[in-house]
Design an enzyme around this catalytic site. Structure first.
Site, mmCIF file in Angstrom:
data_model
loop_
_atom_site.group_PDB
_atom_site.id
_atom_site.type_symbol
_atom_site.label_atom_id
_atom_site.label_comp_id
_atom_site.label_asym_id
_atom_site.label_seq_id
_atom_site.Cartn_x
_atom_site.Cartn_y
_atom_site.Cartn_z
ATOM 1 N N ASP A 1 54.334 53.775 52.852
ATOM 2 C CA ASP A 1 54.256 52.375 52.407
ATOM 3 C C ASP A 1 54.304 51.418 53.591
ATOM 4 O O ASP A 1 55.230 50.591 53.705
ATOM 5 C CB ASP A 1 55.382 52.093 51.397
ATOM 6 C CG ASP A 1 55.242 52.941 50.136
ATOM 7 O OD1 ASP A 1 54.108 53.345 49.808
ATOM 8 O OD2 ASP A 1 56.269 53.216 49.487
ATOM 9 N N THR B 1 49.686 57.183 49.134
ATOM 10 C CA THR B 1 49.318 55.866 49.658
ATOM 11 C C THR B 1 49.393 54.804 48.559
ATOM 12 O O THR B 1 49.326 55.123 47.365
ATOM 13 C CB THR B 1 47.868 55.892 50.196
ATOM 14 O OG1 THR B 1 46.983 56.327 49.145
ATOM 15 C CG2 THR B 1 47.740 56.823 51.380
ATOM 16 N N HIS B 2 49.539 53.555 49.022
ATOM 17 C CA HIS B 2 49.302 52.376 48.176
ATOM 18 C C HIS B 2 48.247 51.610 48.958
ATOM 19 O O HIS B 2 48.569 50.772 49.804
ATOM 20 C CB HIS B 2 50.574 51.517 48.057
ATOM 21 C CG HIS B 2 51.566 51.990 47.042
ATOM 22 N ND1 HIS B 2 51.284 52.076 45.698
ATOM 23 C CD2 HIS B 2 52.860 52.360 47.165
ATOM 24 C CE1 HIS B 2 52.356 52.488 45.047
ATOM 25 N NE2 HIS B 2 53.330 52.675 45.916
ATOM 26 N N ASP C 1 48.746 56.142 44.807
ATOM 27 C CA ASP C 1 49.712 55.781 43.760
ATOM 28 C C ASP C 1 49.243 54.507 43.054
ATOM 29 O O ASP C 1 49.878 53.461 43.128
ATOM 30 C CB ASP C 1 51.086 55.596 44.417
ATOM 31 C CG ASP C 1 52.207 55.456 43.413
ATOM 32 O OD1 ASP C 1 51.941 55.594 42.205
ATOM 33 O OD2 ASP C 1 53.341 55.203 43.845
ATOM 34 N N ARG C 2 48.133 54.597 42.342
ATOM 35 C CA ARG C 2 47.486 53.421 41.752
ATOM 36 C C ARG C 2 48.169 52.954 40.474
ATOM 37 O O ARG C 2 48.031 51.829 40.051
ATOM 38 C CB ARG C 2 46.006 53.766 41.493
ATOM 39 C CG ARG C 2 45.198 52.763 40.718
ATOM 40 C CD ARG C 2 45.059 51.454 41.479
ATOM 41 N NE ARG C 2 44.196 50.518 40.788
ATOM 42 C CZ ARG C 2 44.512 49.828 39.696
ATOM 43 N NH1 ARG C 2 45.704 49.981 39.157
ATOM 44 N NH2 ARG C 2 43.662 48.992 39.145
ATOM 45 N N LYS C 3 48.876 53.849 39.831
ATOM 46 C CA LYS C 3 49.513 53.557 38.529
ATOM 47 C C LYS C 3 48.530 52.867 37.578
ATOM 48 O O LYS C 3 48.750 51.755 37.097
ATOM 49 C CB LYS C 3 50.804 52.752 38.692
ATOM 50 C CG LYS C 3 51.891 53.542 39.439
ATOM 51 C CD LYS C 3 53.234 52.867 39.403
ATOM 52 C CE LYS C 3 54.316 53.659 40.114
ATOM 53 N NZ LYS C 3 54.218 53.655 41.583
ATOM 54 N N ASP D 1 45.061 50.916 32.299
ATOM 55 C CA ASP D 1 44.114 50.208 31.424
ATOM 56 C C ASP D 1 43.388 51.198 30.507
ATOM 57 O O ASP D 1 43.582 52.406 30.599
ATOM 58 C CB ASP D 1 43.116 49.403 32.285
ATOM 59 C CG ASP D 1 42.703 48.110 31.589
ATOM 60 O OD1 ASP D 1 42.513 48.135 30.356
ATOM 61 O OD2 ASP D 1 42.584 47.079 32.269
ATOM 62 N N ILE D 2 42.549 50.668 29.651
ATOM 63 C CA ILE D 2 41.767 51.527 28.753
ATOM 64 C C ILE D 2 40.815 52.393 29.593
ATOM 65 O O ILE D 2 40.494 52.045 30.740
ATOM 66 C CB ILE D 2 40.968 50.692 27.723
ATOM 67 C CG1 ILE D 2 40.034 49.698 28.438
ATOM 68 C CG2 ILE D 2 41.918 49.961 26.788
ATOM 69 C CD1 ILE D 2 39.079 48.976 27.501
ATOM 70 N N GLY D 3 40.386 53.503 29.012
ATOM 71 C CA GLY D 3 39.614 54.496 29.752
ATOM 72 C C GLY D 3 38.447 53.955 30.548
ATOM 73 O O GLY D 3 38.270 54.258 31.729
#
Ligand code: S5P
Length: 267
Positions: free
Chosen positions: A38, A61-62, A91-93, A96-98
């Site tokens: 980070d 990564t971020h 590490d996008r987390k 949202d919808i597909g």
């Protein structure tokens, strides 16, 4: 030591190439450390990976933290990390919808091209996993998603009754789910998670630090050895390494702790 000796049935029955790769690298390096890199600029990231790359098994990564990000500089950094035999984990987390998660794998950062692993919340349902899978397929790649089943931060809403169980149920049966993020700061929660997940998927855990008092802004820390003994397959360590006086020594120390704990778990 060979992966089959260390991971046993989990190695022999494993159908996911990325999970096999992780288990193999972990054995070669004798480390279950995933570095949370980070840092805010490319120079510091490059220095860090040079310094600790030999003692870690994956790089988290971020990508959106970087002030001086450019496509070329990033590609160079990723190439360097791959030379150290590291899986690249963004590490996008996603959440949202597909169809939007699918598009978000492209865009400026284009993580579908370089990330082997990516995080997602299942708050929007299982379509996020399908979308991420399709994004990788379109560039002829197959990656894995680490689904957030627990979090290390205090008061997180994943603790609400039923949420974690629903996430486990969806993730366990989805081929793009590589495994789960578990709460490394609470060994009893981790043991529970491992029982429910079984042996088929990975559990990787942030919220570990040798100095548990270093937690800030709602982060909680637990002991790295306890996390592995409670069923974690990888400890995600950020500030415990990059803020240490000597990051290389710190990375070696976390690697030794994690590896010895795994050996103890296998006994
Ligand atoms: O519940 C979580 C999930 C994640 S992925 N708690 C976390 O801390 N993380 C990530 O792990 C967080 O985004 C950060 O990159 C890393 C922990 O960093 P550290 O400096 O606290 O070790």
């Amino acid at each position: 030591m060979s992966p089959a000796t260390i991971w046993g049935e989990r190695w022999l029955n494993c159908e996911q190439p990325i999970a096999r790769k992780y288990m193999e690298v972990a054995c070669n390096k004798q480390s279950l450390v995933v570095l949370a890199a980070d840092k805010n600029n490319m120079g510091e990231l490059n220095d860090l990976i040079e310094e600790v790359g030999d003692y870690i098994s994956a790089l988290k990564t971020h990508v959106d933290l970087i002030d001086d990000w450019s496509k070329d500089a990033w590609n160079e950094f990723i190439t360097k990390a791959k030379k150290k035999d590291l899986l690249i984990f963004e590490d996008r987390k996603h959440g949202d919808i597909g169809k939007i998660a699918k598009k978000q794998m492209g865009g400026v950062y284009n993580s579908r091209e370089w990330a082997d692993l990516i995080t997602a919340h299942l708050i929007s349902g299982s379509s996020v996993l399908d979308g991420i899978h399709e994004a990788w397929s379109e560039v002829n790649r197959k990656g894995g998603v680490l689904v957030l089943a627990q979090m290390s931060s205090e008061g997180n809403l994943l603790e609400l009754p039923g949420y974690t169980d629903s996430v486990i149920e969806i993730g366990k049966s989805h081929s793009t789910c590589f495994g789960f993020i578990g709460n490394g700061s609470r060994p009893n929660e981790l043991s529970e998670l491992r029982k429910k997940v079984g042996q088929g998927k990975m559990i990787w855990t942030p919220g570990v630090n040798i100095n548990v008092n270093e937690a800030v802004l709602g982060q909680r820390y637990g002991d790295p050895k306890e996390a592995i003994l409670s069923g974690s397959d990888a400890i995600i360590v950020g500030s415990g390494i990059y803020n240490a006086e000597n990051p290389k020594d710190a990375a070696k120390k976390y690697a030794d702790i994690s590896w010895n704990a795994l050996l103890q778990r296998c006994e």
